[in-house]
Design a protein around this motif. Sequence first.
Motif, PDB file in Angstrom:
ATOM      1  N   VAL A 104      -3.433   6.199  -0.684  1.00  0.00           N
ATOM      2  CA  VAL A 104      -3.967   7.249   0.193  1.00  0.00           C
ATOM      3  C   VAL A 104      -3.215   8.535  -0.125  1.00  0.00           C
ATOM      4  N   LEU A 105      -3.951   9.567  -0.553  1.00  0.00           N
ATOM      5  CA  LEU A 105      -3.346  10.856  -0.889  1.00  0.00           C
ATOM      6  C   LEU A 105      -3.434  11.805   0.300  1.00  0.00           C
ATOM      7  N   VAL A 106      -2.320  12.477   0.588  1.00  0.00           N
ATOM      8  CA  VAL A 106      -2.282  13.420   1.719  1.00  0.00           C
ATOM      9  C   VAL A 106      -1.804  14.785   1.212  1.00  0.00           C
ATOM     10  N   GLU A 107      -1.969  15.802   2.060  1.00  0.00           N
ATOM     11  CA  GLU A 107      -1.552  17.154   1.660  1.00  0.00           C
ATOM     12  C   GLU A 107      -0.026  17.256   1.667  1.00  0.00           C
ATOM     13  N   PRO A 108       0.549  17.959   0.658  1.00  0.00           N
ATOM     14  CA  PRO A 108       2.004  18.160   0.687  1.00  0.00           C
ATOM     15  C   PRO A 108       2.403  19.123   1.807  1.00  0.00           C
TER      16      PRO A 108
ATOM     17  N   PRO B 272       0.829  -1.210   0.000  1.00  0.00           N
ATOM     18  CA  PRO B 272       0.000   0.000   0.000  1.00  0.00           C
ATOM     19  C   PRO B 272       0.866   1.264   0.000  1.00  0.00           C
ATOM     20  N   VAL B 273       0.382   2.300  -0.700  1.00  0.00           N
ATOM     21  CA  VAL B 273       1.152   3.540  -0.852  1.00  0.00           C
ATOM     22  C   VAL B 273       0.408   4.727  -0.238  1.00  0.00           C
ATOM     23  N   VAL B 274       1.160   5.514   0.543  1.00  0.00           N
ATOM     24  CA  VAL B 274       0.672   6.799   1.046  1.00  0.00           C
ATOM     25  C   VAL B 274       1.572   7.863   0.425  1.00  0.00           C
ATOM     26  N   ALA B 275       0.963   8.827  -0.291  1.00  0.00           N
ATOM     27  CA  ALA B 275       1.781   9.829  -0.983  1.00  0.00           C
ATOM     28  C   ALA B 275       1.037  11.153  -1.044  1.00  0.00           C
ATOM     29  N   THR B 276       1.785  12.190  -1.387  1.00  0.00           N
ATOM     30  CA  THR B 276       1.182  13.524  -1.455  1.00  0.00           C
ATOM     31  C   THR B 276       0.379  13.701  -2.738  1.00  0.00           C
ATOM     32  N   ASP B 277      -0.635  14.555  -2.631  1.00  0.00           N
ATOM     33  CA  ASP B 277      -1.566  14.820  -3.734  1.00  0.00           C
ATOM     34  C   ASP B 277      -0.946  15.872  -4.662  1.00  0.00           C
TER      35      ASP B 277
END
Length: 360
Positions: free
Chosen positions: A308-312, A289-294
């Motif tokens: 899962v996209l998160v805020e930079p 699974p990948v969590v990365a910035t949007d």
Amino acid sequence: MSKRVLVISNMYPSRKNPTYGIFVRNQVEALRKKGLKIDIAVNRDNRGGKLNLLKKYGRWFLKTISKLPSGRKYDVVHAHYIFPSGLPALLFKKLFKTKLIVTSHGGDLDQMAKKSPLIRKMTGYILQEADHVIVVGEALKQEVTGNFGIPEQKVSVINMGVNRKVFAPIDAVKAKQELKLAPDRKHLLFVGNWIEAKGLRELIEAFQRLNVKREDLELHLLGSKKSEQFLEELEASIEQANEDRIHFHGPKDQKAVGKWMAAADVFVLPSYIEGFGLVALEAMSCHTPVVATDVGGLSYLLKDGTGVLVEPKSADSLEAGLEQTLSDESLRASMVEKGEQSAGENDEEVMLERIIDLYE
């Protein structure tokens, strides 16, 4: 008859810098295996600083110009990075009517073109003159067509593709054993250059906060240091309780990276900018699974729950994304399934055929 191609790139790996522009070399070698005759004029020196820049680009430019006497033998000249690689490539088009293809990897538009009005102007000129423009992500296509006015039919989105033989799902328990990783802990992995723009400050901050709550986490960073000072700053921000939980491993070859990705519980990429995010796709290909910035290509690659996209630039958002991914089993299973589908669609073999079509 197979085409003769000259590849020009201002980034290419060397023994000393095995990961510097690795994606360009991977593509060159894969195309050679398909029978294409490819020569290269590349820069393998990754040192920064004004004096080094002048020296290394001077040497590389001369090396490229030295190919001009045999310029007629090339059917295609393929430049990786619009500027500076597109400049010498343009000479071949002007002198020998060689077909010119340029690939934008992101940094050339997000950073280089913004350095000065002259570089922006040169970037626009190279794009106008090229016979075809390849971009590695959808956001870059919008930039090339919208901001530089390049007709849509002249632009193709073709990322570097994932090598599914190297980045393959292997048993995570076995991979952890081989890498001597503690089986009772959750392992977070980052792969990339140790620079500020990869969001490493936020990563270490988010990791430490999360580990206060969980106490079962380890963070592994694979990659190359670009600045001693930045690495010292990162190490100084590590609290005593986490000194044996955060590990800087240095650069690894592709096969080793594949094993690390298969072993990891979560892959994390908190970049401020990212043209495509191939490394995230490689992790997905390993069923991690990948969590990365949007940002950039990641916004497209991980949309619709593929990751899962998160805020930079936000340690809070990153912490929340990591916590959600670690604790929700059904979410993880769904991400692995969607990630597998995406890796299949972006298989290197599919991408190579599209490039060969453009050469033809």
